[in-house]
Design a protein around this motif. Structure first.
Motif, mmCIF file in Angstrom:
data_model
loop_
_atom_site.group_PDB
_atom_site.id
_atom_site.type_symbol
_atom_site.label_atom_id
_atom_site.label_comp_id
_atom_site.label_asym_id
_atom_site.label_seq_id
_atom_site.Cartn_x
_atom_site.Cartn_y
_atom_site.Cartn_z
ATOM 1 N N LYS A 213 -22.140 29.577 21.265
ATOM 2 C CA LYS A 213 -21.676 30.426 22.365
ATOM 3 C C LYS A 213 -20.561 29.778 23.175
ATOM 4 C CE LYS A 213 -24.546 32.865 24.809
ATOM 5 N NZ LYS A 213 -25.667 33.325 25.658
ATOM 6 N N TYR A 214 -20.635 28.456 23.313
ATOM 7 C CA TYR A 214 -19.672 27.731 24.157
ATOM 8 C C TYR A 214 -19.083 26.569 23.339
ATOM 9 C CZ TYR A 214 -22.371 30.237 27.709
ATOM 10 O OH TYR A 214 -23.018 31.200 28.449
ATOM 11 N N PRO A 215 -18.219 26.875 22.396
ATOM 12 C CA PRO A 215 -17.711 25.834 21.481
ATOM 13 C C PRO A 215 -16.878 24.756 22.166
ATOM 14 C CG PRO A 215 -16.504 27.903 21.199
ATOM 15 C CD PRO A 215 -17.655 28.205 22.098
ATOM 16 N N GLU A 216 -16.383 24.990 23.379
ATOM 17 C CA GLU A 216 -15.532 24.013 24.058
ATOM 18 C C GLU A 216 -16.324 22.976 24.853
ATOM 19 O OE1 GLU A 216 -12.522 25.936 26.363
ATOM 20 O OE2 GLU A 216 -12.084 27.424 24.806
ATOM 21 N N ILE A 217 -17.623 23.176 24.985
ATOM 22 C CA ILE A 217 -18.437 22.213 25.737
ATOM 23 C C ILE A 217 -18.808 21.050 24.826
ATOM 24 C CG2 ILE A 217 -20.622 21.846 26.939
ATOM 25 C CD1 ILE A 217 -20.575 24.719 27.829
#
Length: 302
Positions: A213-217
């Motif tokens: 869901k949050y690939p940049e974290i």
């Protein structure tokens, strides 16, 4: 009539007795003006007929009751003199609670439909009665599981319920959307885990879903136990950057107060804000904490 009325009759059988009485009364009225001897014979015949009807219906009712399983296993309660009568009344009045006393005088009021093995275990302290209740509950759980599986398979096969909107699917789809209130550029996650820990595996799976869901974290995982192959499995199975800690690193972490695995750190590097979570952490909770930490600004929320 020469009928034993001491036992309680069902409403249906009681109605039959009333009907038989009316038949006798009608016969008495219709024989007015007849010779006394003849009248007596007619009334006796009507009485015998009514008695035969009631006895036949009573026998039929007893046959039907005998087909119903007894709530109490009277063979296990030799001390209970009223056991057979309690069974009879329970079957005659299936919607009524069953009031029973144990041998020690402790009273129970069993709701209608209480399973026999449960009743027997409550009234009888024997290991056999307890085992019968366990076996019953185990079998019941297996039946429910089997039914649930059949229901699910058949429901999926037909493509769901035709006339009911699947609101759960809509809710799940909504949950799959990333929250725009989480600043992915201002937060990172670190997980301290042990590859043998079931709770750690659950949290790793939640982190895998989070990364989708949050690939940049950035998500990093550090393994406490010495098992290089397990580290590789974690990388492959959960898609997180992982490495094994040295014993010195483990000792230093222990000395700083890390005593539980999994332990999760959620950091805001800019503001040097850290939130620590121990134990299994669900995806919903992780998202909530990310929202708070990523928006931390100068001692308060952004």
């Amino acid at each position: 009539m020469n009928i034993d009325m001491r036992s309680q009759l069902s409403p249906f059988l009681a109605g039959c007795i009333v009907t038989a009485g009316l038949m006798m009364s009608q016969s008495a009225v219709s024989t007015s003006g007849v010779e006394p001897a003849t009248e007596q014979m007619i009334q006796q015949a009507a009485s015998n007929t009514a008695q035969a009807v009631v006895l036949a219906l009573q026998e039929k009712e007893h046959e039907q009751l005998d087909k119903i399983p007894d709530p109490l296993d009277c063979n296990s309660f030799s001390w209970m003199e009223s056991c057979e009568e309690i069974n009879k009344q329970a079957k005659l009045n299936p919607q009524a609670p069953m009031r029973v006393q144990r041998k020690d005088g402790l009273e129970f009021n069993f709701p209608p439909g209480t399973p026999t093995p449960v009743i027997n275990a409550m009234l009888n302290d024997s290991p056999a009665a307890t085992q019968q209740m366990i076996d019953y509950l185990d079998e019941l759980a297996g039946h429910h599981q089997s039914l649930a599986n059949r229901y699910k398979e058949q429901l999926w096969a037909q493509g769901g319920l035709k006339n009911v909107e699947m609101s759960a699917d809509r809710a799940a789809a909504k949950q799959d959307l990333p929250k725009d209130t989480i600043d992915q550029s201002n937060v990172k996650i670190t997980l301290l885990y042990d590859s043998r820990c079931a709770a750690c595996k659950t949290t790793l799976a939640n982190l895998r879903d989070l990364k989708d869901k949050y690939p940049e974290i950035p998500v990093s995982a550090f393994q406490f136990n010495a098992d290089p192959k397990a580290v590789e499995r974690v990388k492959e199975q959960y898609g997180v950057a992982a490495r094994m800690l040295t014993q010195d690193e483990v000792d230093r972490l222990r000395s700083t107060g890390v005593q539980v695995v999994p332990t999760m750190w959620i950091d805001n590097p800019t503001q040097k804000k850290r939130l620590q979570r121990e134990g299994t952490v669900s995806l919903t909770v992780i998202e909530s904490e990310l929202e708070k930490v990523s928006n931390y600004r100068n001692g308060g929320r952004g």
